[in-house]
Design a protein around this motif. Structure first.
Motif, PDB file in Angstrom:
ATOM      1  N   ALA A   3      13.465 -12.414  16.880  1.00 51.26           N
ATOM      2  CA  ALA A   3      12.341 -12.134  17.478  1.00 51.26           C
ATOM      3  C   ALA A   3      11.268 -11.100  16.518  1.00 51.26           C
ATOM      4  O   ALA A   3      11.924 -10.634  15.834  1.00 51.26           O
ATOM      5  N   PRO A   4       9.579 -11.425  16.917  1.00 44.52           N
ATOM      6  CA  PRO A   4       9.332 -10.834  15.797  1.00 44.52           C
ATOM      7  C   PRO A   4       9.349  -9.145  15.911  1.00 44.52           C
ATOM      8  O   PRO A   4       9.060  -8.936  17.372  1.00 44.52           O
ATOM      9  N   LEU A   5       9.058  -8.422  15.246  1.00 46.83           N
ATOM     10  CA  LEU A   5       8.370  -6.943  15.010  1.00 46.83           C
ATOM     11  C   LEU A   5       7.379  -6.541  15.062  1.00 46.83           C
ATOM     12  O   LEU A   5       6.423  -6.772  14.619  1.00 46.83           O
ATOM     13  N   ARG A   6       7.200  -5.588  16.503  1.00 44.73           N
ATOM     14  CA  ARG A   6       5.984  -4.960  17.069  1.00 44.73           C
ATOM     15  C   ARG A   6       6.330  -3.640  16.737  1.00 44.73           C
ATOM     16  O   ARG A   6       7.195  -3.177  17.141  1.00 44.73           O
ATOM     17  N   ILE A   7       4.954  -3.409  15.861  1.00 50.05           N
ATOM     18  CA  ILE A   7       4.643  -2.283  15.198  1.00 50.05           C
ATOM     19  C   ILE A   7       3.331  -1.861  15.790  1.00 50.05           C
ATOM     20  O   ILE A   7       2.545  -2.811  16.027  1.00 50.05           O
ATOM     21  N   HIS A   8       3.166  -0.421  16.750  1.00 51.88           N
ATOM     22  CA  HIS A   8       2.231   0.244  17.142  1.00 51.88           C
ATOM     23  C   HIS A   8       1.957   1.717  16.473  1.00 51.88           C
ATOM     24  O   HIS A   8       2.841   2.203  16.305  1.00 51.88           O
ATOM     25  N   LEU A   9       0.663   1.362  15.597  1.00 52.35           N
ATOM     26  CA  LEU A   9       0.187   2.784  14.783  1.00 52.35           C
ATOM     27  C   LEU A   9      -0.650   3.769  15.643  1.00 52.35           C
ATOM     28  O   LEU A   9      -1.464   3.262  16.678  1.00 52.35           O
ATOM     29  N   SER A  10      -0.429   4.831  15.596  1.00 48.99           N
ATOM     30  CA  SER A  10      -1.389   5.972  16.017  1.00 48.99           C
ATOM     31  C   SER A  10      -2.591   6.085  15.045  1.00 48.99           C
ATOM     32  O   SER A  10      -2.126   6.051  13.951  1.00 48.99           O
ATOM     33  N   PRO A  11      -3.829   6.458  15.215  1.00 52.97           N
ATOM     34  CA  PRO A  11      -5.023   6.947  14.234  1.00 52.97           C
ATOM     35  C   PRO A  11      -4.675   7.592  12.945  1.00 52.97           C
ATOM     36  O   PRO A  11      -4.874   7.121  11.824  1.00 52.97           O
ATOM     37  N   GLU A  12      -3.533   8.251  13.422  1.00 52.53           N
ATOM     38  CA  GLU A  12      -3.269   9.634  11.904  1.00 52.53           C
ATOM     39  C   GLU A  12      -1.854   8.472  11.017  1.00 52.53           C
ATOM     40  O   GLU A  12      -2.068   8.799  10.098  1.00 52.53           O
ATOM     41  N   GLU A  13      -1.416   7.801  11.902  1.00 52.44           N
ATOM     42  CA  GLU A  13      -0.078   6.912  10.911  1.00 52.44           C
ATOM     43  C   GLU A  13      -0.945   5.942  10.437  1.00 52.44           C
ATOM     44  O   GLU A  13      -0.408   5.878   9.514  1.00 52.44           O
ATOM     45  N   ASN A  14      -1.947   5.073  11.026  1.00 53.44           N
ATOM     46  CA  ASN A  14      -2.731   4.014   9.859  1.00 53.44           C
ATOM     47  C   ASN A  14      -3.547   4.382   8.995  1.00 53.44           C
ATOM     48  O   ASN A  14      -3.379   4.343   7.890  1.00 53.44           O
ATOM     49  N   ALA A  15      -3.761   5.960   9.481  1.00 50.62           N
ATOM     50  CA  ALA A  15      -4.457   6.929   8.250  1.00 50.62           C
ATOM     51  C   ALA A  15      -3.639   7.319   6.596  1.00 50.62           C
ATOM     52  O   ALA A  15      -4.071   6.548   6.057  1.00 50.62           O
ATOM     53  N   GLN A  16      -2.446   7.890   7.078  1.00 50.15           N
ATOM     54  CA  GLN A  16      -1.563   8.251   6.540  1.00 50.15           C
ATOM     55  C   GLN A  16      -1.143   6.534   5.547  1.00 50.15           C
ATOM     56  O   GLN A  16      -1.322   7.108   4.050  1.00 50.15           O
ATOM     57  N   LEU A  17      -0.902   5.775   6.551  1.00 46.33           N
ATOM     58  CA  LEU A  17      -0.343   4.246   5.418  1.00 46.33           C
ATOM     59  C   LEU A  17      -1.183   4.090   4.478  1.00 46.33           C
ATOM     60  O   LEU A  17      -1.244   3.548   3.286  1.00 46.33           O
ATOM     61  N   ARG A  18      -2.245   3.548   5.323  1.00 45.17           N
ATOM     62  CA  ARG A  18      -4.020   3.762   3.933  1.00 45.17           C
ATOM     63  C   ARG A  18      -3.955   4.085   3.508  1.00 45.17           C
ATOM     64  O   ARG A  18      -4.270   3.990   1.777  1.00 45.17           O
ATOM     65  N   GLU A  19      -3.725   5.538   3.351  1.00 39.64           N
ATOM     66  CA  GLU A  19      -3.704   6.934   1.886  1.00 39.64           C
ATOM     67  C   GLU A  19      -2.561   6.152   1.141  1.00 39.64           C
ATOM     68  O   GLU A  19      -3.637   6.274  -0.304  1.00 39.64           O
ATOM     69  N   LEU A  20      -1.546   6.034   1.521  1.00 48.50           N
ATOM     70  CA  LEU A  20      -0.514   5.289   1.245  1.00 48.50           C
ATOM     71  C   LEU A  20      -0.904   4.221  -0.315  1.00 48.50           C
ATOM     72  O   LEU A  20      -0.381   4.363  -1.566  1.00 48.50           O
ATOM     73  N   GLU A  21      -1.394   3.872   0.646  1.00 47.34           N
ATOM     74  CA  GLU A  21      -1.479   2.197   0.290  1.00 47.34           C
ATOM     75  C   GLU A  21      -2.264   1.666  -0.995  1.00 47.34           C
ATOM     76  O   GLU A  21      -2.511   1.071  -1.959  1.00 47.34           O
ATOM     77  N   THR A  22      -3.430   3.065  -0.715  1.00 48.20           N
ATOM     78  CA  THR A  22      -4.750   2.716  -2.201  1.00 48.20           C
ATOM     79  C   THR A  22      -4.899   3.716  -3.540  1.00 48.20           C
ATOM     80  O   THR A  22      -5.021   3.711  -3.782  1.00 48.20           O
ATOM     81  N   ASN A  23      -3.170   4.749  -3.109  1.00 50.73           N
ATOM     82  CA  ASN A  23      -3.022   5.674  -3.809  1.00 50.73           C
ATOM     83  C   ASN A  23      -2.685   5.325  -4.654  1.00 50.73           C
ATOM     84  O   ASN A  23      -1.433   4.844  -4.798  1.00 50.73           O
ATOM     85  N   PRO A  24      -2.880   5.261  -5.914  1.00 53.66           N
ATOM     86  CA  PRO A  24      -2.261   4.986  -7.540  1.00 53.66           C
ATOM     87  C   PRO A  24      -0.911   5.727  -7.986  1.00 53.66           C
ATOM     88  O   PRO A  24      -0.490   4.880  -8.574  1.00 53.66           O
ATOM     89  N   VAL A  25      -1.205   6.901  -7.506  1.00 56.18           N
ATOM     90  CA  VAL A  25       0.258   7.694  -7.625  1.00 56.18           C
ATOM     91  C   VAL A  25       1.114   7.032  -6.818  1.00 56.18           C
ATOM     92  O   VAL A  25       2.412   7.489  -7.878  1.00 56.18           O
ATOM     93  N   VAL A  26       1.661   6.635  -6.347  1.00 60.34           N
ATOM     94  CA  VAL A  26       2.379   6.366  -5.103  1.00 60.34           C
ATOM     95  C   VAL A  26       2.906   4.803  -6.218  1.00 60.34           C
ATOM     96  O   VAL A  26       2.127   4.348  -6.225  1.00 60.34           O
ATOM     97  N   PRO A  27       4.426   4.675  -5.406  1.00 57.51           N
ATOM     98  CA  PRO A  27       5.143   4.021  -6.973  1.00 57.51           C
ATOM     99  C   PRO A  27       4.541   2.344  -6.169  1.00 57.51           C
ATOM    100  O   PRO A  27       4.488   2.556  -5.091  1.00 57.51           O
ATOM    101  N   HIS A  28       4.557   1.723  -6.574  1.00 56.99           N
ATOM    102  CA  HIS A  28       4.468   0.593  -6.245  1.00 56.99           C
ATOM    103  C   HIS A  28       4.908  -0.313  -5.032  1.00 56.99           C
ATOM    104  O   HIS A  28       4.490  -0.419  -4.050  1.00 56.99           O
ATOM    105  N   LYS A  29       5.922   0.170  -4.868  1.00 53.66           N
ATOM    106  CA  LYS A  29       7.287  -0.385  -3.880  1.00 53.66           C
ATOM    107  C   LYS A  29       6.931   0.466  -2.456  1.00 53.66           C
ATOM    108  O   LYS A  29       6.855  -0.318  -1.498  1.00 53.66           O
ATOM    109  N   VAL A  30       6.547   1.178  -2.520  1.00 54.40           N
ATOM    110  CA  VAL A  30       6.005   2.205  -1.302  1.00 54.40           C
ATOM    111  C   VAL A  30       4.675   1.791  -0.991  1.00 54.40           C
ATOM    112  O   VAL A  30       4.358   1.655   0.177  1.00 54.40           O
ATOM    113  N   ARG A  31       3.849   0.833  -1.362  1.00 52.73           N
ATOM    114  CA  ARG A  31       2.342   1.425  -1.457  1.00 52.73           C
ATOM    115  C   ARG A  31       2.353  -0.437  -0.488  1.00 52.73           C
ATOM    116  O   ARG A  31       1.902  -0.376   0.416  1.00 52.73           O
ATOM    117  N   ARG A  32       3.335  -1.182  -1.369  1.00 60.26           N
ATOM    118  CA  ARG A  32       3.186  -2.560  -0.623  1.00 60.26           C
ATOM    119  C   ARG A  32       4.248  -2.527   0.471  1.00 60.26           C
ATOM    120  O   ARG A  32       3.612  -2.924   1.759  1.00 60.26           O
TER     121      ARG A  32
END
Length: 152
Positions: A3-32
């Motif tokens: 079954a497909p995995l359903r993920i729902h993000l709050s606006p705060e979680e989405n902002a945190q993930l976006r920050e992690l995704e675009t931060n060049p200091v964070v390891p590549h695997k974590v950004r991915r």
């Protein structure tokens, strides 16, 4: 097919993930992983995410399940596997006890002493590295006349 995995993000979680995704200091695997979670929240399936990010499908599913179980902590890399260190604090204390005396020690002699006390064999190079980490330095031992010793 799982079954497909359903993920729902709050606006705060989405902002945190976006920050992690675009931060060049964070390891590549974590950004991915952060990117995979954001894509899953947008309705992407694990196989589609895997194709997009160049991952195996099982890896994408594992990363999404880790997010569901652990949240933000699930994005971080775990402890690397491997054997536990054989060197203990008791060995360090024993080395310092040996070196506090007047006897001149070499790394091979210290390795033998450690083996006799802890029944674990270490290469003299390992002992040498531990000594350097403790702040000990190598000095040439030599015979010196008694008069020279008293003048110091």
């Amino acid at each position: 097919m799982p079954a497909p995995l359903r993920i729902h993000l709050s606006p705060e979680e989405n902002a945190q993930l976006r920050e992690l995704e675009t931060n060049p200091v964070v390891p590549h695997k974590v950004r991915r992983r952060a990117q995979a979670v954001r894509l899953a929240a947008q309705g992407w399936t694990a196989p589609r995410i895997a194709r997009h990010l160049g991952l195996d499908r099982a890896t994408a599913r594992r990363d999404l399940r880790r997010w569901l179980r652990q949240g933000l902590d699930g994005l971080a890399d775990g402890k690397a596997p491997g054997a536990k260190p054989r060197w203990t604090e008791a060995m360090t204390a024993y080395l310092q006890e040996l070196l506090s005396g007047d006897r001149a020690w070499t790394a091979p002699l210290l390795a033998e002493a450690l083996e006799g006390r802890f029944f674990t064999r270490f290469h003299p190079g390992t002992v040498r590295r531990r000594l350097l980490a403790l702040g000990y330095r190598w000095g040439r031992t030599r015979y010196v006349s008694v008069e020279t010793v008293w003048r110091r």
